[in-house]
Design a protein around this motif. Sequence first.
Motif, PDB file in Angstrom:
ATOM      1  N   ILE A  94     -16.906   1.992   4.163  1.00 29.38           N
ATOM      2  CA  ILE A  94     -15.664   2.756   4.132  1.00 29.38           C
ATOM      3  C   ILE A  94     -15.452   3.221   5.560  1.00 29.38           C
ATOM      4  O   ILE A  94     -16.228   4.022   6.083  1.00 29.38           O
ATOM      5  N   GLU A  95     -14.420   2.693   6.205  1.00 29.99           N
ATOM      6  CA  GLU A  95     -14.197   2.978   7.620  1.00 29.99           C
ATOM      7  C   GLU A  95     -13.406   4.255   7.855  1.00 29.99           C
ATOM      8  O   GLU A  95     -13.591   4.920   8.867  1.00 29.99           O
ATOM      9  N   ASP A  96     -12.499   4.610   6.947  1.00 31.93           N
ATOM     10  CA  ASP A  96     -11.660   5.791   7.149  1.00 31.93           C
ATOM     11  C   ASP A  96     -11.075   6.234   5.822  1.00 31.93           C
ATOM     12  O   ASP A  96     -10.766   5.396   4.968  1.00 31.93           O
ATOM     13  N   VAL A  97     -10.929   7.541   5.663  1.00 30.20           N
ATOM     14  CA  VAL A  97     -10.297   8.122   4.479  1.00 30.20           C
ATOM     15  C   VAL A  97      -9.379   9.239   4.964  1.00 30.20           C
ATOM     16  O   VAL A  97      -9.813  10.106   5.727  1.00 30.20           O
ATOM     17  N   GLN A  98      -8.129   9.209   4.528  1.00 32.20           N
ATOM     18  CA  GLN A  98      -7.166  10.233   4.930  1.00 32.20           C
ATOM     19  C   GLN A  98      -6.261  10.571   3.765  1.00 32.20           C
ATOM     20  O   GLN A  98      -5.980   9.717   2.919  1.00 32.20           O
ATOM     21  N   ALA A  99      -5.785  11.800   3.750  1.00 25.71           N
ATOM     22  CA  ALA A  99      -4.764  12.220   2.792  1.00 25.71           C
ATOM     23  C   ALA A  99      -3.763  13.069   3.549  1.00 25.71           C
ATOM     24  O   ALA A  99      -4.134  13.976   4.295  1.00 25.71           O
ATOM     25  N   ASP A 100      -2.488  12.747   3.365  1.00 24.32           N
ATOM     26  CA  ASP A 100      -1.432  13.477   4.057  1.00 24.32           C
ATOM     27  C   ASP A 100      -0.185  13.452   3.185  1.00 24.32           C
ATOM     28  O   ASP A 100      -0.075  12.659   2.255  1.00 24.32           O
ATOM     29  N   PHE A 101       0.761  14.285   3.525  1.00 25.61           N
ATOM     30  CA  PHE A 101       1.991  14.405   2.753  1.00 25.61           C
ATOM     31  C   PHE A 101       2.915  13.239   3.053  1.00 25.61           C
ATOM     32  O   PHE A 101       3.127  12.873   4.205  1.00 25.61           O
ATOM     33  N   ASP A 102       3.467  12.643   1.998  1.00 25.80           N
ATOM     34  CA  ASP A 102       4.450  11.569   2.127  1.00 25.80           C
ATOM     35  C   ASP A 102       5.827  12.169   1.873  1.00 25.80           C
ATOM     36  O   ASP A 102       6.151  12.548   0.746  1.00 25.80           O
ATOM     37  N   ASP A 103       6.638  12.270   2.929  1.00 27.17           N
ATOM     38  CA  ASP A 103       7.955  12.906   2.836  1.00 27.17           C
ATOM     39  C   ASP A 103       8.879  12.231   1.827  1.00 27.17           C
ATOM     40  O   ASP A 103       9.646  12.899   1.145  1.00 27.17           O
ATOM     41  N   GLU A 104       8.818  10.914   1.746  1.00 29.24           N
ATOM     42  CA  GLU A 104       9.735  10.182   0.870  1.00 29.24           C
ATOM     43  C   GLU A 104       9.483  10.455  -0.610  1.00 29.24           C
ATOM     44  O   GLU A 104      10.415  10.618  -1.381  1.00 29.24           O
ATOM     45  N   SER A 105       8.219  10.491  -1.015  1.00 30.31           N
ATOM     46  CA  SER A 105       7.899  10.665  -2.436  1.00 30.31           C
ATOM     47  C   SER A 105       7.672  12.123  -2.813  1.00 30.31           C
ATOM     48  O   SER A 105       7.733  12.467  -3.988  1.00 30.31           O
ATOM     49  N   GLY A 106       7.365  12.975  -1.830  1.00 33.58           N
ATOM     50  CA  GLY A 106       7.020  14.360  -2.139  1.00 33.58           C
ATOM     51  C   GLY A 106       5.621  14.491  -2.723  1.00 33.58           C
ATOM     52  O   GLY A 106       5.285  15.499  -3.322  1.00 33.58           O
ATOM     53  N   GLN A 107       4.784  13.452  -2.545  1.00 32.80           N
ATOM     54  CA  GLN A 107       3.419  13.467  -3.051  1.00 32.80           C
ATOM     55  C   GLN A 107       2.440  13.306  -1.897  1.00 32.80           C
ATOM     56  O   GLN A 107       2.826  13.022  -0.764  1.00 32.80           O
ATOM     57  N   VAL A 108       1.164  13.452  -2.214  1.00 35.52           N
ATOM     58  CA  VAL A 108       0.116  13.236  -1.231  1.00 35.52           C
ATOM     59  C   VAL A 108      -0.225  11.748  -1.241  1.00 35.52           C
ATOM     60  O   VAL A 108      -0.409  11.148  -2.301  1.00 35.52           O
TER      61      VAL A 108
END
Length: 143
Positions: A94-108
């Motif tokens: 597993i090289e990278d894991v990220q979670a951020d806000f997606d403006d278009e969907s309003g979800q993470v």
Amino acid sequence: MPVQANISNKQSFEVIVQGGNRMIICAGKLDVSLIANDNTADGTGTIQKETFTALIDPQLGAGQFKRALAVASFADIGSFDSDSTQRDGARWVIEDVQADFDDESGQVELRVSVMVNSMGVGSQANIQGILFQVTTIASVQGQ
């Protein structure tokens, strides 16, 4: 371009924490498929890489998202060797894991980048699932 993954076994819960913020924990399994087949003549190996994404809970309004923390681990991995006369190997990362806000969907949006390596003539290594947990902090009202 990242590949959209399906989510199975999703579980989530929400609590109000100090300062009037919401803490949402969402966990589950990304159903994915990434296969490395070593078709080289000398068995030196094949590497495959991919980034998988999925939209997860919660649904948030403008200005509510504060921060998210994501972790991931492999769920289903396997290796197949059709030539028993040589030394073979496989590697999963597993090289990278990220979670951020997606403006278009309003979800993470969860993003997990993985690598699989298969070494040895006729060998195969694959990834079928990635377990994840995302903890999101959001304001109760767009503060």
